[in-house]
Design a protein around this motif. Sequence first.
Motif, PDB file in Angstrom:
ATOM      1  N   VAL A 139       0.845  -1.203   0.000  1.00  0.00           N
ATOM      2  CA  VAL A 139       0.000   0.000   0.000  1.00  0.00           C
ATOM      3  C   VAL A 139       0.875   1.246   0.000  1.00  0.00           C
ATOM      4  CG1 VAL A 139      -1.652   1.332   1.376  1.00  0.00           C
ATOM      5  CG2 VAL A 139      -2.018  -1.106   1.016  1.00  0.00           C
ATOM      6  N   GLY A 140       1.973   1.213   0.735  1.00  0.00           N
ATOM      7  CA  GLY A 140       2.900   2.340   0.741  1.00  0.00           C
ATOM      8  C   GLY A 140       3.510   2.580  -0.629  1.00  0.00           C
ATOM      9  N   ILE A 141       3.941   1.513  -1.284  1.00  0.00           N
ATOM     10  CA  ILE A 141       4.504   1.646  -2.630  1.00  0.00           C
ATOM     11  C   ILE A 141       3.455   2.161  -3.597  1.00  0.00           C
ATOM     12  CG2 ILE A 141       5.417   0.325  -4.583  1.00  0.00           C
ATOM     13  CD1 ILE A 141       6.896  -1.397  -2.495  1.00  0.00           C
ATOM     14  N   LEU A 142       2.231   1.683  -3.474  1.00  0.00           N
ATOM     15  CA  LEU A 142       1.141   2.166  -4.316  1.00  0.00           C
ATOM     16  C   LEU A 142       0.913   3.663  -4.102  1.00  0.00           C
ATOM     17  CD1 LEU A 142      -1.086   1.435  -6.339  1.00  0.00           C
ATOM     18  CD2 LEU A 142      -2.570   0.994  -4.388  1.00  0.00           C
ATOM     19  N   GLY A 143       1.000   4.115  -2.861  1.00  0.00           N
ATOM     20  CA  GLY A 143       0.853   5.539  -2.572  1.00  0.00           C
ATOM     21  C   GLY A 143       1.968   6.364  -3.200  1.00  0.00           C
ATOM     22  N   ILE A 144       3.199   5.868  -3.132  1.00  0.00           N
ATOM     23  CA  ILE A 144       4.323   6.580  -3.741  1.00  0.00           C
ATOM     24  C   ILE A 144       4.148   6.659  -5.252  1.00  0.00           C
ATOM     25  CG2 ILE A 144       6.813   6.494  -4.190  1.00  0.00           C
ATOM     26  CD1 ILE A 144       7.083   5.147  -1.412  1.00  0.00           C
ATOM     27  N   VAL A 145       3.780   5.541  -5.868  1.00  0.00           N
ATOM     28  CA  VAL A 145       3.609   5.506  -7.320  1.00  0.00           C
ATOM     29  C   VAL A 145       2.441   6.393  -7.745  1.00  0.00           C
ATOM     30  CG1 VAL A 145       2.961   3.991  -9.235  1.00  0.00           C
ATOM     31  CG2 VAL A 145       4.707   3.274  -7.617  1.00  0.00           C
ATOM     32  N   THR A 146       1.343   6.350  -7.000  1.00  0.00           N
ATOM     33  CA  THR A 146       0.187   7.183  -7.334  1.00  0.00           C
ATOM     34  C   THR A 146       0.524   8.669  -7.184  1.00  0.00           C
ATOM     35  OG1 THR A 146      -1.274   5.416  -6.598  1.00  0.00           O
ATOM     36  CG2 THR A 146      -2.240   7.599  -6.846  1.00  0.00           C
ATOM     37  N   GLY A 147       1.188   9.030  -6.108  1.00  0.00           N
ATOM     38  CA  GLY A 147       1.598  10.423  -5.914  1.00  0.00           C
ATOM     39  C   GLY A 147       2.542  10.888  -7.007  1.00  0.00           C
ATOM     40  N   GLY A 148       3.492  10.030  -7.391  1.00  0.00           N
ATOM     41  CA  GLY A 148       4.406  10.373  -8.479  1.00  0.00           C
ATOM     42  C   GLY A 148       3.697  10.477  -9.815  1.00  0.00           C
ATOM     43  N   GLY A 149       2.734   9.585 -10.037  1.00  0.00           N
ATOM     44  CA  GLY A 149       1.961   9.648 -11.280  1.00  0.00           C
ATOM     45  C   GLY A 149       1.136  10.919 -11.378  1.00  0.00           C
ATOM     46  N   ARG A 150       0.541  11.308 -10.256  1.00  0.00           N
ATOM     47  CA  ARG A 150      -0.239  12.559 -10.251  1.00  0.00           C
ATOM     48  C   ARG A 150       0.653  13.764 -10.519  1.00  0.00           C
ATOM     49  NH1 ARG A 150      -3.668  12.936  -5.045  1.00  0.00           N
ATOM     50  NH2 ARG A 150      -4.218  14.903  -6.020  1.00  0.00           N
ATOM     51  N   LEU A 151       1.859  13.774  -9.933  1.00  0.00           N
ATOM     52  CA  LEU A 151       2.795  14.860 -10.197  1.00  0.00           C
ATOM     53  C   LEU A 151       3.250  14.867 -11.655  1.00  0.00           C
ATOM     54  CD1 LEU A 151       5.039  14.842  -7.030  1.00  0.00           C
ATOM     55  CD2 LEU A 151       3.473  16.621  -7.747  1.00  0.00           C
ATOM     56  N   ALA A 152       3.455  13.684 -12.229  1.00  0.00           N
ATOM     57  CA  ALA A 152       3.896  13.605 -13.625  1.00  0.00           C
ATOM     58  C   ALA A 152       2.783  14.104 -14.547  1.00  0.00           C
ATOM     59  CB  ALA A 152       4.259  12.181 -13.979  1.00  0.00           C
ATOM     60  N   LEU A 153       1.550  13.726 -14.254  1.00  0.00           N
ATOM     61  CA  LEU A 153       0.441  14.206 -15.082  1.00  0.00           C
ATOM     62  C   LEU A 153       0.261  15.711 -14.955  1.00  0.00           C
ATOM     63  CD1 LEU A 153      -2.244  11.405 -14.585  1.00  0.00           C
ATOM     64  CD2 LEU A 153      -0.948  11.949 -16.648  1.00  0.00           C
ATOM     65  N   ALA A 154       0.404  16.229 -13.748  1.00  0.00           N
ATOM     66  CA  ALA A 154       0.260  17.675 -13.549  1.00  0.00           C
ATOM     67  C   ALA A 154       1.360  18.444 -14.287  1.00  0.00           C
ATOM     68  CB  ALA A 154       0.297  18.010 -12.062  1.00  0.00           C
ATOM     69  N   SER A 155       2.577  17.915 -14.298  1.00  0.00           N
ATOM     70  CA  SER A 155       3.664  18.610 -15.003  1.00  0.00           C
ATOM     71  C   SER A 155       3.513  18.486 -16.514  1.00  0.00           C
ATOM     72  CB  SER A 155       5.021  18.076 -14.563  1.00  0.00           C
ATOM     73  OG  SER A 155       5.200  16.753 -15.020  1.00  0.00           O
ATOM     74  N   ARG A 156       2.893  17.421 -17.010  1.00  0.00           N
ATOM     75  CA  ARG A 156       2.642  17.274 -18.445  1.00  0.00           C
ATOM     76  C   ARG A 156       1.594  18.286 -18.924  1.00  0.00           C
ATOM     77  NH1 ARG A 156       5.347  14.355 -22.227  1.00  0.00           N
ATOM     78  NH2 ARG A 156       3.510  13.687 -23.344  1.00  0.00           N
ATOM     79  N   ARG A 157       0.641  18.577 -18.074  1.00  0.00           N
ATOM     80  CA  ARG A 157      -0.439  19.498 -18.434  1.00  0.00           C
ATOM     81  C   ARG A 157       0.047  20.937 -18.508  1.00  0.00           C
ATOM     82  NH1 ARG A 157      -4.844  16.874 -14.478  1.00  0.00           N
ATOM     83  NH2 ARG A 157      -5.125  14.935 -15.633  1.00  0.00           N
ATOM     84  N   GLU A 158       1.091  21.251 -17.746  1.00  0.00           N
ATOM     85  CA  GLU A 158       1.581  22.645 -17.707  1.00  0.00           C
ATOM     86  C   GLU A 158       2.341  23.026 -18.912  1.00  0.00           C
ATOM     87  OE1 GLU A 158       3.841  22.948 -14.152  1.00  0.00           O
ATOM     88  OE2 GLU A 158       2.086  22.959 -12.894  1.00  0.00           O
TER      89      GLU A 158
END
Length: 158
Positions: A139-158
């Motif tokens: 669950v911790g690894i999933l949280g890290i990956v999800t948080g990183g994915g959200r940051l990657a998507l947010a930076s792609r949109r900018e």
Amino acid sequence: MNVPLSPRAFRLVDGGSKLVGLVAIAAALNGAAAPHSLIVGVAGFVVGVGTAFLSPREVTSRDDRGDDSTPATDPADGRPRRPLTSLATRLWRSRLARLGGALWLSAFAVAAAGVALRAAGSYRLAATLFGLSGPLGLVGILGIVTGGGRLALASRRE
């Protein structure tokens, strides 16, 4: 504490100590170090985390690589740069990634408690803690990956 190693040699020693620490912890958790599991697990933790309190000597990277690149010290305050990647810095901004990292680290603490209980002879509770540490780490690894994915998507949109 500064150690008399170049930044490149320090990274090699740091990576090696982390590898040795993980192998020792895995041996303790797996039971390969059967009568001494607790001692081997604690020693693995100390060896793995020990280099976090060390830093390489203050040199320019020109001394390390033989080129005219940027110095190994931060020009703002003159302290040596830590080998912290920009990815880790960006992940630290994500609350979900920080929570995932905390859960992942707590999975190791739960497993270490299992090792201590197993060494004390409480096998049933130790097995329960071992069974809990796996999903907690996932669950911790999933949280890290999800948080990183959200940051990657947010930076792609900018």
